[in-house]
Design an enzyme around this catalytic site. Structure first.
Site, PDB file in Angstrom:
ATOM      1  N   PHE A   1       1.966   6.699 -13.463  1.00  0.00           N
ATOM      2  CA  PHE A   1       0.760   6.532 -13.179  1.00  0.00           C
ATOM      3  C   PHE A   1       0.282   7.555 -11.786  1.00  0.00           C
ATOM      4  O   PHE A   1       1.358   7.945 -11.241  1.00  0.00           O
ATOM      5  CB  PHE A   1       0.116   5.191 -12.938  1.00  0.00           C
ATOM      6  CG  PHE A   1       0.735   4.384 -11.772  1.00  0.00           C
ATOM      7  CD1 PHE A   1       1.912   4.146 -11.869  1.00  0.00           C
ATOM      8  CD2 PHE A   1      -0.104   4.138 -10.408  1.00  0.00           C
ATOM      9  CE1 PHE A   1       2.463   3.383 -10.924  1.00  0.00           C
ATOM     10  CE2 PHE A   1       0.624   3.568  -9.476  1.00  0.00           C
ATOM     11  CZ  PHE A   1       1.816   3.153  -9.591  1.00  0.00           C
ATOM     12  N   GLY A   2      -1.029   7.562 -11.509  1.00  0.00           N
ATOM     13  CA  GLY A   2      -1.061   8.047 -10.112  1.00  0.00           C
ATOM     14  C   GLY A   2      -0.684   9.710 -10.114  1.00  0.00           C
ATOM     15  O   GLY A   2      -0.872  10.415 -10.965  1.00  0.00           O
TER      16      GLY A   2
ATOM     17  N   ASP B   1       0.805  -0.930   0.108  1.00  0.00           N
ATOM     18  CA  ASP B   1      -0.044   0.103   0.075  1.00  0.00           C
ATOM     19  C   ASP B   1       0.908   1.129   0.278  1.00  0.00           C
ATOM     20  O   ASP B   1       1.961   1.408   0.666  1.00  0.00           O
ATOM     21  CB  ASP B   1      -0.939   0.093   1.296  1.00  0.00           C
ATOM     22  CG  ASP B   1      -2.139   0.997   1.036  1.00  0.00           C
ATOM     23  OD1 ASP B   1      -2.374   1.195  -0.286  1.00  0.00           O
ATOM     24  OD2 ASP B   1      -2.650   1.192   2.126  1.00  0.00           O
TER      25      ASP B   1
END
Ligand code: IMP
Length: 197
Positions: free
Chosen positions: A148-149, A68
């Protein structure tokens, strides 16, 4: 050695695969035949990572790991942090998340931030946690199209460009995810060594 990587995020699979050493392989959830989105309901990266790896271990009985990641911005008291994926509107939308963050950072001089990744490995039924951090700062606007992100608005320390301006090979040299993975691999190598004596 093959580990199940508890994610459906193809970008994360690509990054981890590109940083793996010979002798180590990962398979994604899809490749393990699991069609399941695992929730991330907790207040810490550690608790979310643990929830994901334990869920996959219960489903497969195989050695596995999850990760995470959160983006922690100093001027925002560490936000979006563990809520990075759903910062804007409850759904994981990269463009909306970036727009909200840039808006909150308007006029703020202190742009220091870091990505933090927590990996939860379950090996022979036992959990071990690893952490990787990448310090850097938030840009004034989006730059670059790779990755990404939050990659288009994050410049890692010592680099003159955002993660989204770098090819994957460049990002992986300094990324939070690679740093956590290196620790995981070092740990696995030690575990595999026959005990001395
Ligand atoms: P999660 O680990 O999938 O929950 O990711 C949290 C949020 O951080 C998501 O919006 C991701 O897109 C973003 N994120 C995770 N890793 C990275 C990265 O390496 N670069 C940019 N954004 C990331």
């Amino acid at each position: 050695m093959t580990l199940v990587f508890a994610t459906n995020n193809i970008n994360k699979v690509k990054e981890i695969r590109s940083a793996l050493e010979a002798g180590f392989e990962i398979i994604s959830l899809k490749e393990a035949g699991i069609d399941k989105e695992i929730p991330e309901p907790h207040d810490t990266l550690e608790a979310n990572a643990t929830e994901k790896s334990k869920t996959i271990f219960e489903l497969t009985g195989r050695d596995c790991f999850s990760e995470d990641t959160g983006l922690e911005v100093d001027a925002l008291g560490g936000a979006p942090g563990v809520k990075s994926a759903r910062y804007a509107n409850g759904e994981p939308q990269y463009a909306d998340n970036i727009a909200k963050l840039l808006d909150k950072m308007k006029g703020i001089a202190n742009r220091k931030a870091r990505f933090r990744t927590v990996i939860s490995l379950i090996m022979n039924g036992k959990e071990t946690l690893f952490e990787g951090v990448c310090e850097g700062h938030i840009t004034e606007e989006r730059i670059g199209t790779e990755g990404f992100g939050y990659d288009p608005i994050f410049i890692p320390e010592g680099a003159g460009q955002t993660f989204a301006e770098m090819p994957l090979d460049e990002k992986k040299k300094m990324s939070h995810r690679t740093r956590a993975l290196v620790q995981l691999i070092d740990w696995l190598k030690k575990e595999q060594q026959p005990a001395a004596g």
